[in-house]
Design an enzyme around this catalytic site. Structure first.
Site, PDB file in Angstrom:
ATOM      1  N   GLY A 113       0.700  -1.288  -0.053  1.00 41.56           N
ATOM      2  CA  GLY A 113       0.124   0.087  -0.072  1.00 41.56           C
ATOM      3  C   GLY A 113       0.795   1.445  -0.029  1.00 41.56           C
ATOM      4  O   GLY A 113       1.933   1.433  -0.540  1.00 41.56           O
ATOM      5  N   SER A 114       0.151   2.490   0.613  1.00 46.69           N
ATOM      6  CA  SER A 114       0.747   3.591   0.510  1.00 46.69           C
ATOM      7  C   SER A 114       0.528   4.414   1.618  1.00 46.69           C
ATOM      8  O   SER A 114      -0.008   3.919   2.900  1.00 46.69           O
ATOM      9  CB  SER A 114       0.182   4.579  -0.684  1.00 46.69           C
ATOM     10  OG  SER A 114      -1.105   4.725  -0.132  1.00 46.69           O
ATOM     11  N   GLY A 149      -4.602  21.053   0.273  1.00 45.41           N
ATOM     12  CA  GLY A 149      -4.499  20.326  -0.976  1.00 45.41           C
ATOM     13  C   GLY A 149      -6.039  20.066  -1.364  1.00 45.41           C
ATOM     14  O   GLY A 149      -6.958  19.676  -0.453  1.00 45.41           O
ATOM     15  N   GLY A 222      -1.764  14.198  -0.948  1.00 47.88           N
ATOM     16  CA  GLY A 222      -1.216  12.837  -1.649  1.00 47.88           C
ATOM     17  C   GLY A 222      -1.097  11.687  -0.864  1.00 47.88           C
ATOM     18  O   GLY A 222      -0.399  11.882   0.406  1.00 47.88           O
ATOM     19  N   ALA A 256      -8.644   1.320  -4.565  1.00 48.54           N
ATOM     20  CA  ALA A 256      -8.846   0.074  -4.043  1.00 48.54           C
ATOM     21  C   ALA A 256      -9.214  -0.809  -5.050  1.00 48.54           C
ATOM     22  O   ALA A 256      -8.608  -1.981  -5.170  1.00 48.54           O
ATOM     23  CB  ALA A 256      -9.923   0.146  -2.951  1.00 48.54           C
ATOM     24  N   HIS A 379     -37.305   4.521 -16.641  1.00 50.73           N
ATOM     25  CA  HIS A 379     -37.738   5.760 -16.341  1.00 50.73           C
ATOM     26  C   HIS A 379     -38.706   5.797 -14.886  1.00 50.73           C
ATOM     27  O   HIS A 379     -39.393   4.808 -14.874  1.00 50.73           O
ATOM     28  CB  HIS A 379     -38.711   6.436 -17.294  1.00 50.73           C
ATOM     29  CG  HIS A 379     -39.233   7.749 -17.180  1.00 50.73           C
ATOM     30  ND1 HIS A 379     -38.520   8.822 -17.259  1.00 50.73           N
ATOM     31  CD2 HIS A 379     -40.358   8.017 -16.562  1.00 50.73           C
ATOM     32  CE1 HIS A 379     -39.251   9.919 -16.613  1.00 50.73           C
ATOM     33  NE2 HIS A 379     -40.489   9.321 -16.260  1.00 50.73           N
TER      34      HIS A 379
END
Length: 392
Positions: A113-114, A149, A222, A256, A379
């Site tokens: 991951g990060s 950010g 980020g 993900a 609809h």
């Protein structure tokens, strides 16, 4: 040394999906996780954030997060209880090309991951500064929240905390928010949020945290791969023979659902199975209020690449279901090439993620605008917004 068929480091969306899929293909899998299973997304990321998005108050959001996260984590534990899977609750360390801790296998998948990318801003050690994990762990609602950010994380939390009652200011270095989104759509969404009371300071660089007047400051600048050296992967997400890197750790597409499909591709390569997964068609959503979503290139990118295209637009205010829901804010842009083949879609408005998902499916089948126009839509539904764009 214990032998196994496949070793996976990390039990986030990519890791546990790889383990589940490989186990069902008959492989013996050993998966390492030094923290809670489910990864950033389930424990401190997209799932907790969405409980906030769908809660009316800060207190309710906290209570719902405490219920939803353990429930989903239990589901992942169940997945990893498959007889072909061994879950090792410790940090997996790559010893050599085929060894992790005390286990060896012909193939290894890195899925670690990060983590938050902290900008080197003066005063970033200020106790008011948190990342999104820290923000989710707050016990009290901040009166004034500053967000550095205006990407996905920043915009989602700006929308949520403003609804809870915080005074929200978003500070962004670029001229527009959400750079992955079509600039026209992004600007309209930002202007709408401004009208709701969120303050935006665009084209503004933060040089010193001390200059920010707020009770809590969210660093939403980020994410970066948690382990270095795994961003150079091939089309099968292979770093070198027998070693794969999937999900955020390879830096390709930090989503993900991207990690889950990369897991399938990597395992397919290991077992020699062909697939037709289109990684160039990657839908994404931003759960602001209203939400936004996109798939394919922006109009600016199409122009820059010199691609001949047509842009079709449609609006929520012209849709019966949107009017009935009192959700008339929104616009959709549908792009197609000179032959009418759909190239992409960017939108903001209620349930735009669901609409863009339909476009993603159509793109995978090379659908043309005229073919879409011939497809019957229920609809009244919001999906008619997409059909309306095709009929213009």
């Amino acid at each position: 040394m214990t032998k196994t068929d496949l070793i996976i480091i990390g039990a986030g969306p990519g890791g546990y999906r790889a383990a589940e899929y490989a186990a069902k293909q008959g492989l013996k899998v050993t998966i390492f996780e030094g923290s809670e299973v489910g990864g950033t997304c389930l424990n401190v990321g997209c799932i907790p954030t969405k409980t906030y998005v769908h809660s009316a108050t800060f207190t309710e959001a906290h209570e719902r997060m405490a219920q939803v996260v353990p429930q989903l984590r239990s589901g992942v534990e169940t997945i990893l209880s498959h007889p072909n899977i061994t879950l090792v609750r410790e940090v997996g360390k790559l010893v050599d090309a085929h060894t992790v801790n005390e286990f060896t296998a012909p193939n290894i998948i890195i899925a670690t991951g990060s983590e938050t990318k902290w900008l080197p801003i003066k005063g970033k050690e200020d106790p008011r500064v948190v990342d999104f994990t820290g923000l989710l762990n707050l016990d009290t609602l901040p009166k004034r929240l500053a967000i550095i950010g205006a990407g996905v994380i920043g915009m989602e939390f700006a929308s949520v905390f403003h609804r809870f009652g915080s005074e929200v200011t978003v500070i962004e270095y670029l001229k527009e928010c959400l750079p992955a989104l079509d600039s026209d759509i992004a600007k309209r969404l930002r202007k709408y949020l401004e009208k709701q009371g969120i303050t935006f300071k665009m084209k503004t660089a933060v040089e010193n945290i001390a200059d920010i007047d707020a009770d809590v400051i969210l660093m939403a600048t980020g994410r970066k791969p948690r382990m270095e050296g795994y961003t150079n992967v091939d089309e099968n997400f292979q770093v070198r023979e027998g070693l794969y890197a999937i999900g955020d750790v390879n830096g390709r597409q930090m989503l993900a659902h991207a990690a889950e499909m990369q897991a399938v591709r990597a395992v397919n390569h290991i077992i020699g199975k062909q697939d037709n997964i289109r990684f160039d068609i990657m839908p994404a959503a931003i759960f602001t209020e209203p939400e936004a979503a996109c798939v394919g290139p922006t109009e600016d990118q199409l122009k820059a690449q010199g691609i001949a295209y047509t842009c079709k637009k449609s609006f929520w205010r012209a849709n019966g279901k949107a009017l009935a829901m009192n959700s008339t804010e929104g616009m959709l842009k549908l792009f197609c090439d000179a032959d009418g083949v759909i190239l992409g879609c960017h939108a903001y408005g209620a349930h735009s993620a669901d609409i863009v998902q339909e476009v993603s499916v159509l793109m995978c089948k090379h659908t043309t605008l005229s073919e879409l126009a011939d497809m019957i839509h229920i609809h009244p539904t919001l999906s008619e917004i997409l059909k309306s764009a095709a009929e213009i």
